[in-house]
Structure formats: C-alpha cells, structure tokens
Scaffold this active site. Sequence first.
Site, PDB file in Angstrom:
ATOM      1  N   THR A 197       2.324  -3.488   6.361  1.00 56.26           N
ATOM      2  CA  THR A 197       3.070  -2.551   7.206  1.00 56.26           C
ATOM      3  C   THR A 197       3.163  -1.202   6.500  1.00 56.26           C
ATOM      4  O   THR A 197       3.470  -1.139   5.303  1.00 56.26           O
ATOM      5  CB  THR A 197       4.481  -3.066   7.529  1.00 56.26           C
ATOM      6  OG1 THR A 197       4.377  -4.235   8.346  1.00 56.26           O
ATOM      7  CG2 THR A 197       5.292  -2.019   8.286  1.00 56.26           C
ATOM      8  N   PHE A 213       5.048   2.216   5.997  1.00 58.96           N
ATOM      9  CA  PHE A 213       6.379   2.803   6.119  1.00 58.96           C
ATOM     10  C   PHE A 213       6.293   4.298   5.844  1.00 58.96           C
ATOM     11  O   PHE A 213       5.481   4.744   5.015  1.00 58.96           O
ATOM     12  CB  PHE A 213       7.350   2.162   5.124  1.00 58.96           C
ATOM     13  CG  PHE A 213       7.729   0.742   5.476  1.00 58.96           C
ATOM     14  CD1 PHE A 213       8.895   0.472   6.170  1.00 58.96           C
ATOM     15  CD2 PHE A 213       6.911  -0.316   5.113  1.00 58.96           C
ATOM     16  CE1 PHE A 213       9.238  -0.828   6.493  1.00 58.96           C
ATOM     17  CE2 PHE A 213       7.242  -1.618   5.429  1.00 58.96           C
ATOM     18  CZ  PHE A 213       8.409  -1.882   6.129  1.00 58.96           C
TER      19      PHE A 213
END
Length: 272
Positions: free
Chosen positions: A173, A175
Amino acid sequence: MVIGYQGVPGSYSEQALIQLFGLVHPTKYYKEFEDVFIGLEIDEIKYGILPIENSTTGSITQNYDLLRKYGYYITAETGVKIEHNLLVIPETKMEEIEQIFSHPQGFEQSTIFLKQFFPNVKQTAYHNTAISAEYVKNQNIKTFAAIASKRAAQLYGLDILESNIQNNKENWTKFIVVSKVAESDPSCDKMTLLFEIRHEIGSLHQILAEFAKFDINMSKIESRPVGNGTFSYFFYIDIQGNKESLNIKDAFKNIKKLTQNFKVLGYYKKTV
C-alpha cells in the site's frame, strides 16, 4: 510537531508514519480519513498520513476526493508491505471462529484464504484493521477473530492463528503525507496534478500528447466524477520531474490552456 493518521496504534498507517518520521514525534490518531484533514485544518497536526493506493485492490478514491475538497498538498510518499494475519484470543482454535472483523480491504485482499477456511463465517467491516484487533481484544470472545498486522497482535495481546493470509504475497500500500502547505526542494522528482477537462472528444488525448511532446513520464492517471451530473471528470495524474525543469514549465503552460481548475497537488520525492 504532531503527526496524524487514520486508525489506532498497530495500523498500517501507523507503520507508514514510523517509516517516514520514526518514533521521535508526538502522534494523534483519528477514526475516519476526513478526520485527518480536519485535524490539519484546525492545526491539531502538521502532517497527516493517508493510504492512497494498494497494489492489489487499487486506489483509495475517497482520499483523492478529500485532497480536492480541502485543497491540501502531498509532501512525501512511502510504501508499506501489507501482511495480513488472522488474530485471535489466546488458545482459540480455527473451528471456534464464528465472526471475523477487519477493514473492507483486509477482507478483499484475503478472499482466497477466507473462501477456503471460512466460507460461512460472518465478516464484519470496521474502520481499520488495527481497530478490529483492538475490538476483538476488548470483547475477549473466542468466537471472534480479526485480520490485521503482526504489530497489532503484539500491541493487543492476540495470537496469530494464521500468518500472511493475503491473496498476493507482494501486497503493498502506498501512503502519502498531506500538509496544508506545499513543500519543494531540488530532490523532489515527482508531482501529482489535478485538473478538469471539457466533455469533448479528444480532450484527454490532447493533454496526454503534451506530456509526450515534452518528454515527461506519466506514472499514473486516476479519474473521479466532478459530481454535477454532467459526466465531467477530474483527473489526477502522477508525473516524474521537478517543477523548476524547463520541460515541466513549458508543458504546464500548454496544459493549463486545455484544462480547467489546474492545480499541482504536491511536489515530493519518488519512493514507490
């Protein structure tokens, strides 16, 4: 300097914060993504950490919409490897589990495991994977389980019944760090752009042609509806380059003539 994130200690957002800033700054956590933006707005925090894209399930579109709504800026990025684990009250057995708690993406990223071992178990969506772990710990019910990180297991005293249950073992992921103020220095080699285009044939093609004309590498494009019922769209585009480069300046001059509401949403260093 206070740094904020969505979730609770043990969340992947907190892990991103630690990667970017270490453990030397005070932190504040929030329940919802928009709460982080509100924290910035009222100066509770200087920076906010938010997920923007997962390598398996795609973009977190809500945070793109919030960037546009508040008009804030991306100042940095980092990638966190997502390793989901099935967390339980100590001494819980697989066959005892009747309900699993996690963020919707935690479920979506672990569908193969869940279909194989828990096809009939109730799945309950929570705001965050770590919040799910905290809830299971507080309820202290052996029929409950959570999908969350190893750090969440350590923080909340839960056992890892099964580890690395995500579908894709290379599950990352991205960020971003969000601030009220744009930041830039010579090391910044990436930008995120926002603009609206006319609802006409060839409008997007004209803009993309400008990037090619000035030898600018475009690494991502994301569209979001304007929301006025006209099938018009805002586009978020990531490009590589520094704002002081002549090809970037020349391209922007042309692109601004072809778009509406053109804005650079951030200058930062490419790390993902």
